[in-house]
Design an enzyme around this catalytic site. Structure first.
Site, PDB file in Angstrom:
ATOM      1  N   GLU A 150      -9.096  41.314  38.664  1.00  0.00           N
ATOM      2  CA  GLU A 150      -8.441  39.737  38.495  1.00  0.00           C
ATOM      3  C   GLU A 150      -9.072  38.866  39.445  1.00  0.00           C
ATOM      4  O   GLU A 150      -9.395  37.654  39.168  1.00  0.00           O
ATOM      5  CB  GLU A 150      -7.139  39.842  38.688  1.00  0.00           C
ATOM      6  CG  GLU A 150      -6.310  40.490  37.351  1.00  0.00           C
ATOM      7  CD  GLU A 150      -4.936  39.994  37.290  1.00  0.00           C
ATOM      8  OE1 GLU A 150      -4.348  39.430  38.059  1.00  0.00           O
ATOM      9  OE2 GLU A 150      -4.601  40.096  35.854  1.00  0.00           O
ATOM     10  N   GLU A 162      -8.144  31.403  36.645  1.00  0.00           N
ATOM     11  CA  GLU A 162      -8.578  30.496  37.835  1.00  0.00           C
ATOM     12  C   GLU A 162      -7.794  31.069  38.823  1.00  0.00           C
ATOM     13  O   GLU A 162      -6.918  31.576  38.968  1.00  0.00           O
ATOM     14  CB  GLU A 162      -8.053  28.942  37.573  1.00  0.00           C
ATOM     15  CG  GLU A 162      -9.207  28.225  38.251  1.00  0.00           C
ATOM     16  CD  GLU A 162      -8.653  26.524  37.766  1.00  0.00           C
ATOM     17  OE1 GLU A 162      -9.379  25.651  38.452  1.00  0.00           O
ATOM     18  OE2 GLU A 162      -8.088  26.320  36.866  1.00  0.00           O
ATOM     19  N   GLU A 188      -6.708  46.422  39.961  1.00  0.00           N
ATOM     20  CA  GLU A 188      -6.209  45.174  39.277  1.00  0.00           C
ATOM     21  C   GLU A 188      -6.704  43.929  40.159  1.00  0.00           C
ATOM     22  O   GLU A 188      -7.021  42.964  39.761  1.00  0.00           O
ATOM     23  CB  GLU A 188      -4.784  45.175  39.150  1.00  0.00           C
ATOM     24  CG  GLU A 188      -4.323  45.839  37.900  1.00  0.00           C
ATOM     25  CD  GLU A 188      -4.609  45.192  36.505  1.00  0.00           C
ATOM     26  OE1 GLU A 188      -5.117  44.156  36.499  1.00  0.00           O
ATOM     27  OE2 GLU A 188      -4.606  46.009  35.637  1.00  0.00           O
ATOM     28  N   PRO A 227      15.806  43.422  34.167  1.00  0.00           N
ATOM     29  CA  PRO A 227      15.397  43.498  32.775  1.00  0.00           C
ATOM     30  C   PRO A 227      14.888  42.160  32.289  1.00  0.00           C
ATOM     31  O   PRO A 227      14.146  42.170  31.246  1.00  0.00           O
ATOM     32  CB  PRO A 227      16.595  44.218  32.185  1.00  0.00           C
ATOM     33  CG  PRO A 227      17.515  44.669  33.305  1.00  0.00           C
ATOM     34  CD  PRO A 227      17.124  44.022  34.494  1.00  0.00           C
ATOM     35  N   GLY A 242      -1.918  40.916  39.232  1.00  0.00           N
ATOM     36  CA  GLY A 242      -1.450  42.318  39.119  1.00  0.00           C
ATOM     37  C   GLY A 242      -1.833  42.563  37.864  1.00  0.00           C
ATOM     38  O   GLY A 242      -2.174  42.016  36.926  1.00  0.00           O
TER      39      GLY A 242
END
Lengths: 136, 136
Positions: free
Chosen positions: B61, B107, B57, B78, B41
């Site tokens: 990734e 990885e 993403e 939060p 992400g």
């Protein structure tokens, strides 16, 4: 410095009377630009969850204590807000009693599902409400 | 000046081979802190929808072209990110072919649903994956 879109929360509030009779959905007349009708909502504060922001904003704008039922979706088209890029989390929620305008809500209205004034809605709230009605 | 939590998008990627046989879920070993295993992400750019950020993403990734199936939820406690307040939109998606690490992914691993290493996950990804498994 990471910069991401502003994050807000909007509520589709299903209003009921004390006898569980459905009254309609809540829309507000906005005090600040863009002017027009909108779902009640507002920005998420740092240090506050999105759900807490939703509950706080519903209290501030229409004086209702809402119960969140479900997340309808996240709306994040970069052009949906004319001011700057805002992504909003839209929740379907339930409330009782009588709404009263406050904060950014100049006036509050209750609309039956089949009488929603789509042409008077700002942002992408027409699309959001049509999405909501389509999954009812 | 309005300040809201940072917004990110994370993917629960269901990996399939060419014959539609389910292989497992994708986790990455993070290159940057916090170190540990995580769902792939990243942050949403200004001017980009959350769905577009997710697709970008996943390509950066783990080099997968994903197809989004559904929004699992928004996670915005939060304290969920030790760096600063981040709200993340988590999508369930589907991909084919072989993942390859890139960008923040040191990885890439494929785990069967019943072999997920919950104790090695960072952020609130343990909770997210348990929520996902509970609604399967």
């Amino acid at each position: 410095m990471i910069k991401t879109p502003h994050l807000s929360a909007d509520g589709i509030i299903k209003l009921y009377d004390k006898n569980e009779n459905y009254q309609g959905l809540i829309l507000i007349q906005r005090l600040n630009p863009p002017h027009g009708l909108a779902l009640p909502g507002g920005f998420v504060d740092i240090g506050e969850s999105v759900e807490d922001a939703l509950v706080r904003e519903m209290k501030e704008e229409v004086n209702l204590d809402v119960e969140i039922e479900s997340l309808l979706g996240i709306y994040s088209d970069p052009k949906r807000d004319p001011r700057f890029h805002t992504a909003t989390a839209v929740y379907v929620c339930k409330a009782y009693c009588t709404p009263r305008s406050g904060d950014d809500a100049k006036e509050v209205f209750i609309y039956k599902d089949d009488e929603l004034p789509f042409d008077k809605l700002v942002f992408d709230h027409e699309k959001i409400l049509k999405d909501y009605l389509s999954v009812l």
